[in-house]
Design a protein around this motif. Structure first.
Motif, PDB file in Angstrom:
ATOM      1  N   TYR A 283       0.725   6.367   4.104  1.00  0.00           N
ATOM      2  CA  TYR A 283      -0.160   5.200   4.006  1.00  0.00           C
ATOM      3  C   TYR A 283      -0.580   4.983   2.555  1.00  0.00           C
ATOM      4  N   ARG A 286       2.094   3.410   0.308  1.00  0.00           N
ATOM      5  CA  ARG A 286       2.274   1.987   0.587  1.00  0.00           C
ATOM      6  C   ARG A 286       1.087   1.173   0.083  1.00  0.00           C
ATOM      7  N   SER A 289       1.067   0.809  -3.656  1.00  0.00           N
ATOM      8  CA  SER A 289       2.058  -0.186  -4.081  1.00  0.00           C
ATOM      9  C   SER A 289       1.498  -1.593  -3.942  1.00  0.00           C
ATOM     10  N   TYR A 290       0.815  -1.855  -2.831  1.00  0.00           N
ATOM     11  CA  TYR A 290       0.201  -3.175  -2.653  1.00  0.00           C
ATOM     12  C   TYR A 290      -0.891  -3.406  -3.695  1.00  0.00           C
ATOM     13  N   VAL A 310       8.691  -3.572   4.382  1.00  0.00           N
ATOM     14  CA  VAL A 310       8.742  -3.940   2.969  1.00  0.00           C
ATOM     15  C   VAL A 310       9.649  -5.140   2.835  1.00  0.00           C
TER      16      VAL A 310
END
Length: 316
Positions: A283, A286, A289-290, A310
């Motif tokens: 989690y 990810r 990255s956002y 993605v």
């Protein structure tokens, strides 16, 4: 318990120079709220966790601007200490573009929080929590804030409240040696320790490859879980539950870097609170990255978005 996570740290406002400008010549700045601990509480609140953040901020529009950012995502601010006078902490950010690195200029002296004491806060309320989250940033500010962090850790340990510590060394705030003296005893009381490979060397004198540093940190401090980042080279876990793990890091375009590390920590703690640190690291990767792809220290995300594929398509 009242909370899944409670935390304490200094609320700030970040003023960011537009891409391609320098602070000395900028004509406009983007203003957003900032606080590493509040960022973690804010992201977890968006994931359905009950979180609270305590700080000491002046009354007035700037203090409210900071608080409304985290209030808007559901963080409980009922333990906030407000003062009639004083100023709010600021920091200025030049994003940088290769080969010019990003640059931070702090303007956070003489704020109410820097003079706070353990007596300012309601520890019975703050420690009615599943985990207490602390960072090296708050401990670095002044002797007063270091004592607050140390006091919180001592009380939590005495009451059996698990502690999560993010070392998060800031070289502009204190030296590695100073950080090691203050944070070492706290690290010995943590259940989950976040420490990058670089901070392992700078703060605790542990050098080597990422997985080796991660394992050595757990062996030295006895934490049940150690999570160590190494920029784009990898994420490492050393755990009494999960053993030794290495995660690859995906490179993504960077729109705004601050807050990505907090997003990683918060989402990892989301998994930790469910008893699955490895899922949390997934989690966290990810979410980080956002976080890099939009402005602001606080990452705006929902639990549903942690599971979206993605893709560059629009989610309709």
């Amino acid at each position: 318990m009242t909370y899944d996570l409670s935390t304490i740290g200094e609320g700030q406002l970040r003023l960011t120079v537009n891409q391609g400008d320098r602070l000395v010549s900028a004509r406009s700045l983007r203003m957003t709220a900032a606080c590493s601990e509040a960022n973690v509480a804010g992201l977890l609140a968006q994931l359905g966790r009950r979180t609270t953040w305590a700080s000491k901020l002046p009354q007035g529009d700037l203090g409210e601007r900071c608080l409304q950012e985290f209030r808007s995502v559901g963080v409980d601010l009922s333990h906030m200490v407000r003062t009639e006078s004083g100023r709010i902490a600021l920091y200025f950010m030049e994003p940088g573009e290769f080969p010019m690195p990003g640059k931070v200029t702090y303007d956070r002296h003489c704020t109410p929080f820097r003079e706070c004491t353990p007596e300012d806060f309601d520890w019975d309320a703050l420690l009615d929590t599943r985990v207490l989250f602390l960072t090296g940033i708050t401990a670095a500010l002044t002797e007063h804030t270091a004592e607050v962090v140390q006091h919180a850790a001592r009380l939590a340990a005495a009451r059996g409240v698990p502690i999560a510590l993010d070392v998060n060394h800031r070289s502009m705030l204190w030296t590695g040696e100073q950080a090691g003296r203050v944070l070492g005893p706290i690290a010995e009381q943590t259940d989950i320790l976040f420490c990058s490979r670089r901070d392992g060397a700078t703060v605790f004198g542990i050098e080597g490859a990422g997985p080796d540093v991660c394992r050595a940190l757990r062996e030295r401090f006895g934490a049940r879980h150690v999570v160590s980042t190494d920029a784009v080279d990898g994420v490492y876990v050393s755990s009494a539950v999960h053993g030794e793990r290495v995660f690859e890091v995906q490179r993504v375009p960077v729109i705004d870097r601050p807050g990505a590390g907090d997003s990683f920590v918060a989402a990892t703690l989301h998994g930790y609170l469910d008893g699955d640190v490895l899922a949390g690291v997934g989690y966290g990767q990810r979410t980080a990255s956002y976080a890099l792809t939009h402005h602001g220290d606080l990452t705006r995300i929902s639990a549903r978005e942690l599971d979206i594929p993605v893709t560059t398509d629009i989610v309709r």
